[in-house]
Design a protein around this motif. Structure first.
Motif, PDB file in Angstrom:
ATOM      1  N   SER A 145       0.852  -1.194   0.000  1.00 56.61           N
ATOM      2  CA  SER A 145       0.000   0.000   0.000  1.00 56.61           C
ATOM      3  C   SER A 145       0.877   1.229   0.000  1.00 56.61           C
ATOM      4  CB  SER A 145      -0.930   0.011   1.225  1.00 56.61           C
ATOM      5  OG  SER A 145      -0.157   0.014   2.413  1.00 56.61           O
ATOM      6  N   ALA A 146       0.290   2.325  -0.284  1.00 57.00           N
ATOM      7  CA  ALA A 146       1.040   3.589  -0.358  1.00 57.00           C
ATOM      8  C   ALA A 146       1.152   4.182   1.039  1.00 57.00           C
ATOM      9  CB  ALA A 146       0.335   4.556  -1.305  1.00 57.00           C
ATOM     10  N   THR A 147       2.209   3.895   1.679  1.00 58.87           N
ATOM     11  CA  THR A 147       2.483   4.452   3.018  1.00 58.87           C
ATOM     12  C   THR A 147       3.783   5.225   2.977  1.00 58.87           C
ATOM     13  OG1 THR A 147       3.633   2.431   3.677  1.00 58.87           O
ATOM     14  CG2 THR A 147       1.273   2.563   4.154  1.00 58.87           C
ATOM     15  N   ASP A 148       3.889   6.213   3.889  1.00 58.36           N
ATOM     16  CA  ASP A 148       5.133   6.995   3.939  1.00 58.36           C
ATOM     17  C   ASP A 148       6.205   6.223   4.707  1.00 58.36           C
ATOM     18  OD1 ASP A 148       4.206   7.114   6.494  1.00 58.36           O
ATOM     19  OD2 ASP A 148       3.685   9.260   6.433  1.00 58.36           O
ATOM     20  N   ASP A 149       7.442   6.685   4.555  1.00 61.04           N
ATOM     21  CA  ASP A 149       8.557   6.009   5.184  1.00 61.04           C
ATOM     22  C   ASP A 149       8.662   6.296   6.681  1.00 61.04           C
ATOM     23  OD1 ASP A 149       9.230   4.998   2.734  1.00 61.04           O
ATOM     24  OD2 ASP A 149      10.665   6.620   2.273  1.00 61.04           O
ATOM     25  N   SER A 150       7.799   7.200   7.169  1.00 56.96           N
ATOM     26  CA  SER A 150       7.896   7.537   8.596  1.00 56.96           C
ATOM     27  C   SER A 150       7.512   6.355   9.485  1.00 56.96           C
ATOM     28  CB  SER A 150       6.991   8.727   8.916  1.00 56.96           C
ATOM     29  OG  SER A 150       5.637   8.434   8.627  1.00 56.96           O
ATOM     30  N   GLN A 151       6.655   5.451   8.976  1.00 49.19           N
ATOM     31  CA  GLN A 151       6.271   4.291   9.786  1.00 49.19           C
ATOM     32  C   GLN A 151       7.469   3.380  10.047  1.00 49.19           C
ATOM     33  OE1 GLN A 151       2.841   2.109   8.583  1.00 49.19           O
ATOM     34  NE2 GLN A 151       1.543   3.935   8.346  1.00 49.19           N
ATOM     35  N   MET A 152       8.354   3.236   9.046  1.00 46.07           N
ATOM     36  CA  MET A 152       9.542   2.420   9.241  1.00 46.07           C
ATOM     37  C   MET A 152      10.438   3.045  10.328  1.00 46.07           C
ATOM     38  SD  MET A 152       9.379  -0.232   7.293  1.00 46.07           S
ATOM     39  CE  MET A 152      11.087  -0.764   7.298  1.00 46.07           C
TER      40      MET A 152
END
Length: 550
Positions: A145-152
């Protein structure tokens, strides 16, 4: 620091099981809160989250019941609970959308519990499982899904926080458990030491008192209670006043670590209502040797001192019996081997006095005469010991006897009639051989004249009769008191502090009293109206305690 559970003390093992039960109770509370949260209509969530929370609650209740009823295989139960927590929290984490839901913080609960109750390796392993799962889930979401890299980035920070929390909590718990184990071990050692102390104190023949600086008694052993008249001990009581005086003297001068006293432990007025068996012992006098020692309480901000009490009454009696036996064997030898040569020496000295008239010869003959008289007096005293057994316990009126004795004594010694003062005279009758009582009082008065000041009323002879108590006759003078060192040997035969004495006077006086069912002793007592700097003043005196009359 975490050893196998069975190697810890019972108290530490109980702490581990209580902590596991507390962890289980917390798990149930968290499950109930989550179930209520997802079951309310105010939260948009899928139906599966409520089912997960319900299942979590049922499993948590089962694990709690198992831990409460089956105290075995602690590590297996604890890791099972942690695995259950990680599983259900991971399911809830995925069902709510991962990192953006904020439920990743729930991992802190099982990881902290594992850090407290499990070895560090297992706690780090649990933290690594949670971190890897969160990283895997974030990676999956990034590819699907299109998620930002901030979750990583957030997942990585969470993982670092888990490892840091596990390490800190585990070290703190290890230290606390070590301190608890040490405290438990010290408690066992103290308990054993107290048991040994109680055993030693209860079987010790010497009395032991643990006393504070104010004289309060904090501990006493059975021997001390028997010597002093019972368990209700207090140094401010009338009976234990001699102990208190000696204790204060030692505190003022620690070099005086030994003292000799005489007490009557069953004569306290507070004990008048005791049984007849107790009352029969009221006239018993004990001679005690006191030894003082300070307890080592440095750094405890408290002062305790120990008083050791040794009953020397029986020792004195045995010593006197041994000396009396030896003197009994010596009496016959003295009568045959000493008296006849002594008479010959005296007769020869008298004949020489008629022929030798120079001053030098007279002085030498007087020395011979004085020493012959001294040795003859010693022989008479020793022979008196064998004659004293023949006593006649006749009733006699004491006041008239004392008046006659005083008049005779004043005339014989050419004393002012005011020096010897009779007091407390009453019409009382005692059973005592008059000749024996006269010999005892003459001996005591001779000693008093030797040490008294010679002023009016410097020697007092008075009767003391209290309700429920036997009659006492006191002989007191204003001379210096008898020191504890001399008091220890006062009634021993052949012991004297005077170069002119034989050392048999007081011994013979006590034996005569004993032969008439009476008792002679030297005591310190308080005088009414006499004070020393505001405190009551005590003085020494010889006390004759007569036998009770029917």
């Amino acid at each position: 620091m975490f050893a196998r559970l069975h190697s810890l003390s019972a108290a530490s093992r109980d702490t581990f099981w209580r902590s596991l039960q507390a962890l289980g109770a917390t798990r149930i509370v968290i499950a109930i809160v989550l179930l209520l949260y997802f079951s309310s209509g105010h939260v948009e969530a899928r139906e599966s989250t409520a089912q997960i929370c319900g299942s979590y609650l049922l499993v948590a209740a089962g694990l709690q019941a198992l831990a409460s009823r089956w105290r075995s295989h602690f590590m297996l139960q604890m890791m099972s609970q942690v695995a259950c927590d990680l599983t259900f929290i991971s399911l809830l984490y995925m069902a709510t959308g991962g990192m953006r839901s904020g439920f990743g913080i729930l991992y802190l609960f099982p990881l902290a519990g594992c850090a407290i109750l499990a070895p560090l390796l297992l706690a780090l392993f649990s933290a690594s499982l949670a971190t890897l799962f969160m990283l895997a889930h974030s990676t999956w979401l990034a590819y699907t899904s299109a998620t930002d890299d901030s979750q990583m980035m957030q997942t990585g920070l969470y993982g670092i926080a888990w490892f840091a929390a596990v390490l800190v909590v585990n070290r703190m718990a290890a230290r606390l458990i070590g301190q608890e184990e040490l405290a438990a071990q010290r408690g066992i050692e103290i308990g054993v030491q107290q048991a040994v102390n109680r055993l030693v104190m209860s079987h010790s023949a010497d009395g032991i008192l643990v006393v504070g600086p104010d004289g309060a008694i904090y501990m006493s052993n059975p021997a001390a209670q028997q010597m002093l008249g019972g368990p209700a001990l207090a140094l401010d009581g009338a009976v234990l006043q001699p102990v208190a005086v000696a204790y204060e003297a030692w505190r003022a001068d620690p070099a005086q670590a030994t003292a000799f006293i005489t007490i009557k432990p069953y004569a306290d007025p507070a004990l008048q209502e005791m049984t007849a068996a107790w009352s029969a012992r009221r006239d018993v006098a004990l001679h005690l040797k006191l030894r003082f020692a300070p307890a080592d309480t440095a750094g405890l901000d408290v002062e305790r001192n120990v008083i050791f009490l040794e009953d020397v009454t029986s020792i004195e009696e045995k010593a006197q019996q041994l000396k009396l036996a030896s003197m009994g064997r010596l009496t016959a030898s003295i009568a045959h081997e000493v008296r006849n040569p002594l008479s010959a020496i005296g007769h020869a000295n008298s004949l020489l006095e008629e022929d030798l008239q120079t001053p030098v010869h007279k002085r030498l003959l007087k020395i011979i005469s004085d020493n012959v008289a001294r040795v003859n007096r010693m022989v008479e005293d020793i022979l008196q010991l064998s004659r004293k057994a023949q006593s006649h316990h006749e009733p006699m009126e004491l006041e008239g006897f004392l008046n006659e004795l005083k008049a005779e004594f004043d005339e014989t010694h050419k004393l002012d009639s005011r020096i010897v003062c009779l007091g407390g005279m009453q019409q009382v009758t005692v059973r005592f051989d008059p000749l024996h009582l006269r010999e005892v009082l003459i001996n005591l008065l001779n000693n008093a004249v030797r040490y008294a000041s010679g002023t009016p009323a410097s020697i007092k002879v008075f009767i003391v009769l209290l309700p429920g108590r036997p009659l006492e006759l006191h002989v007191q003078d204003d001379g210096p008191g008898i020191s504890p060192q001399v008091r220890a040997h006062l009634f021993e035969p052949f012991y004297t502090t005077s170069s002119k004495g034989t050392g048999l006077g007081l011994y013979l006086a006590r034996e005569l009293c004993l032969n008439n069912d009476a008792m002679l002793d030297y005591e310190h007592r308080f005088d009414a109206g006499m004070t020393d700097g505001g405190a009551r003043k005590s003085s020494g005196r010889f006390v004759i305690t007569f036998a009770r009359t029917a």
